[in-house]
Write a protein that holds these residues in place. Structure first.
Motif, PDB file in Angstrom:
ATOM      1  N   ASN A 214      17.864   2.017  -0.263  1.00  8.82           N
ATOM      2  CA  ASN A 214      18.323   0.812  -0.962  1.00  8.82           C
ATOM      3  C   ASN A 214      17.881  -0.492  -0.286  1.00  8.82           C
ATOM      4  O   ASN A 214      18.560  -1.515  -0.362  1.00  8.82           O
ATOM      5  CB  ASN A 214      19.854   0.828  -1.096  1.00  8.82           C
ATOM      6  N   GLN A 215      16.715  -0.431   0.354  1.00  8.37           N
ATOM      7  CA  GLN A 215      16.174  -1.626   0.994  1.00  8.37           C
ATOM      8  C   GLN A 215      15.236  -2.398   0.079  1.00  8.37           C
ATOM      9  O   GLN A 215      14.708  -3.437   0.457  1.00  8.37           O
ATOM     10  CB  GLN A 215      15.430  -1.232   2.268  1.00  8.37           C
ATOM     11  N   GLY A 216      15.005  -1.857  -1.110  1.00  3.46           N
ATOM     12  CA  GLY A 216      14.114  -2.515  -2.063  1.00  3.46           C
ATOM     13  C   GLY A 216      12.855  -1.698  -2.288  1.00  3.46           C
ATOM     14  O   GLY A 216      12.427  -0.936  -1.415  1.00  3.46           O
ATOM     15  N   PRO A 217      12.244  -1.825  -3.470  1.00  4.31           N
ATOM     16  CA  PRO A 217      11.026  -1.070  -3.783  1.00  4.31           C
ATOM     17  C   PRO A 217       9.880  -1.460  -2.862  1.00  4.31           C
ATOM     18  O   PRO A 217       9.821  -2.591  -2.366  1.00  4.31           O
ATOM     19  CB  PRO A 217      10.738  -1.447  -5.235  1.00  4.31           C
ATOM     20  N   VAL A 218       8.947  -0.523  -2.657  1.00  5.76           N
ATOM     21  CA  VAL A 218       7.916  -0.723  -1.640  1.00  5.76           C
ATOM     22  C   VAL A 218       6.510  -0.679  -2.228  1.00  5.76           C
ATOM     23  O   VAL A 218       6.243  -0.011  -3.230  1.00  5.76           O
ATOM     24  CB  VAL A 218       8.038   0.337  -0.519  1.00  5.76           C
ATOM     25  N   LYS A 219       5.614  -1.407  -1.578  1.00  6.59           N
ATOM     26  CA  LYS A 219       4.196  -1.420  -1.896  1.00  6.59           C
ATOM     27  C   LYS A 219       3.436  -0.544  -0.891  1.00  6.59           C
ATOM     28  O   LYS A 219       3.928  -0.259   0.206  1.00  6.59           O
ATOM     29  CB  LYS A 219       3.637  -2.845  -1.840  1.00  6.59           C
ATOM     30  N   VAL A 220       2.216  -0.159  -1.266  1.00  8.45           N
ATOM     31  CA  VAL A 220       1.418   0.739  -0.434  1.00  8.45           C
ATOM     32  C   VAL A 220       0.668  -0.028   0.649  1.00  8.45           C
ATOM     33  O   VAL A 220       0.137  -1.116   0.418  1.00  8.45           O
ATOM     34  CB  VAL A 220       0.410   1.519  -1.303  1.00  8.45           C
ATOM     35  N   LEU A 221       0.604   0.587   1.828  1.00  5.78           N
ATOM     36  CA  LEU A 221      -0.235   0.128   2.932  1.00  5.78           C
ATOM     37  C   LEU A 221      -1.261   1.213   3.237  1.00  5.78           C
ATOM     38  O   LEU A 221      -0.973   2.400   3.122  1.00  5.78           O
ATOM     39  CB  LEU A 221       0.595  -0.130   4.188  1.00  5.78           C
ATOM     40  N   ARG A 222      -2.446   0.810   3.670  1.00  2.00           N
ATOM     41  CA  ARG A 222      -3.515   1.766   3.950  1.00  2.00           C
ATOM     42  C   ARG A 222      -4.218   1.455   5.268  1.00  2.00           C
ATOM     43  O   ARG A 222      -4.259   0.310   5.714  1.00  2.00           O
ATOM     44  CB  ARG A 222      -4.555   1.749   2.818  1.00  2.00           C
ATOM     45  N   GLY A 223      -4.769   2.489   5.916  1.00  2.00           N
ATOM     46  CA  GLY A 223      -5.777   2.313   6.946  1.00  2.00           C
ATOM     47  C   GLY A 223      -5.378   2.374   8.397  1.00  2.00           C
ATOM     48  O   GLY A 223      -6.243   2.315   9.271  1.00  2.00           O
ATOM     49  N   GLY A 224      -4.086   2.475   8.736  1.00  2.00           N
ATOM     50  CA  GLY A 224      -3.733   2.492  10.146  1.00  2.00           C
ATOM     51  C   GLY A 224      -3.898   1.145  10.822  1.00  2.00           C
ATOM     52  O   GLY A 224      -4.303   0.157  10.192  1.00  2.00           O
ATOM     53  N   SER A 225      -3.594   1.062  12.104  1.00  2.00           N
ATOM     54  CA  SER A 225      -3.718  -0.220  12.811  1.00  2.00           C
ATOM     55  C   SER A 225      -3.965   0.009  14.297  1.00  2.00           C
ATOM     56  O   SER A 225      -3.965   1.140  14.786  1.00  2.00           O
ATOM     57  CB  SER A 225      -2.437  -1.051  12.636  1.00  2.00           C
ATOM     58  N   TRP A 226      -4.128  -1.087  15.023  1.00  2.00           N
ATOM     59  CA  TRP A 226      -4.379  -1.025  16.461  1.00  2.00           C
ATOM     60  C   TRP A 226      -3.200  -0.440  17.216  1.00  2.00           C
ATOM     61  O   TRP A 226      -3.345   0.069  18.331  1.00  2.00           O
ATOM     62  CB  TRP A 226      -4.735  -2.401  17.008  1.00  2.00           C
ATOM     63  N   LEU A 227      -2.022  -0.479  16.601  1.00  2.00           N
ATOM     64  CA  LEU A 227      -0.808   0.059  17.222  1.00  2.00           C
ATOM     65  C   LEU A 227      -0.525   1.502  16.812  1.00  2.00           C
ATOM     66  O   LEU A 227       0.098   2.248  17.558  1.00  2.00           O
ATOM     67  CB  LEU A 227       0.399  -0.794  16.811  1.00  2.00           C
TER      68      LEU A 227
END
Length: 320
Positions: A214-227
């Motif tokens: 119930n934190q709100g609808p989510v969008k997609v993230l792609r590709g990983g990161s430096w962390l």
């Protein structure tokens, strides 16, 4: 006089042959600076890694995608032009060099930038095809085996790297940093079950995002990161976040895309015919006729760079 006319026709014919070849090459290479043309066609989307990545075949129309992640330098131009507020970590010395990717942006920020730049965020399918390359099913942008020398991930570097870093790790289409450096927002809402029901042709993502806790609808993230760890680097890996949230901001950026203009076969042929007439007119030093012909060519194919350049040449000749 006959000899002069023959010479003009010969020059015109050579111009036609050479320019037609250049026109085809220029069109195939794409017309937008620092963007890569991804041709239309089918690829295998998804993988066997996770339940939300069910493998399925997808067909996409041709499109363009930014060769590089959006940089701090480019984002600064956007802020100056629009008054948009600075993102999180804007003054962090590890992350704020002009050539580094902008981080600390929400989906809303990224979407606003792309619109300002005359583009849009890529769909999840567009992003994945650009990452997988012409082979259509690479586990990593460069192939099927992890290579720590080809991506910035797992705090191996301790900061983001310039958007043109890791040239040896580009995808088969020549797109940089599709694995690591920063997570990238895409246009789609995230639904873990979407792949089981998605359209095969130009999928646009779920109608609404999954609402985690119930934190709100989510969008997609792609590709990983430096962390992020190496498990986030594979080309089908899906992550998510609320569109207004930049809680992963220290490693959260984006790149833009654009639909490729499509010219019908009939219009393309009409444009080529008029282009040939324009070149013949130029060879015969009949610039008024040449200008009329090139305008017809541009009416059929308005964004053709070869036609635009030819019109400029004709106009320059008319001013002499």
């Amino acid at each position: 006089m006959r000899r002069h006319t023959g010479l003009q026709i010969g020059i015109g014919a050579m111009l036609v042959a050479g320019s037609m070849s250049m026109a085809v090459s220029a069109k195939a290479a794409g017309d937008h600076k620092d963007m890569v043309l991804i041709p239309s066609g089918e690829f295998t989307m998804g993988s066997n890694e996770h339940s939300d990545e069910v493998r399925h075949q997808v067909v996409l129309d041709a499109y363009l995608i930014d060769k590089f992640e959006a940089s701090n330098a480019r984002y600064k131009e956007f802020m100056r032009a629009t008054g948009h507020p600075a993102p999180a970590y804007w003054d962090d010395p590890r992350l704020s060099k002009p050539e580094q990717p902008v981080v600390g942006v929400s989906w809303t920020d990224a979407n606003a930038f792309c619109k300002w730049d005359g583009k849009r965020l890529p769909t999840e399918a567009e992003w994945e095809k650009a990452a997988k390359g012409p082979e259509g099913d690479n586990h990593y942008p460069w192939g099927h085996h992890l290579d720590p020398k080809k991506a910035n991930y797992g705090q191996n570097v301790g900061r983001t790297t310039p958007v043109d870093s890791y040239p040896e790790g580009v995808s088969g289409y020549g797109v940089y940093n599709m694995a690591g450096n920063v997570f990238e927002w895409v246009d789609d809402w995230y639904d873990p079950k979407y792949y089981r029901t998605s359209n095969a042709l130009n999928p646009r993502g779920a109608d609404k995002g999954y609402n985690f806790a119930n934190q709100g609808p989510v969008k997609v993230l792609r590709g990983g990161s430096w962390l992020a760890p190496e498990t986030s680097l594979h080309t089908s890996h899906r992550f998510w976040n609320q569109p207004e949230n930049n809680s992963y901001g220290v490693g959260l950026g984006f790149r833009c895309a654009k639909s490729a203009s499509v010219v019908s076969d009939e219009a393309a042929q009409a444009g080529r015919d008029a282009f040939i007439q324009a070149l013949v007119g130029m060879g015969a030093e009949k610039n008024a006729d040449a200008l009329a012909s090139i305008e017809k060519a541009l009416a059929a194919d308005p964004d053709n760079k070869e036609y635009l350049a030819t019109r400029d040449l004709i106009k320059k000749s008319m001013k002499k």
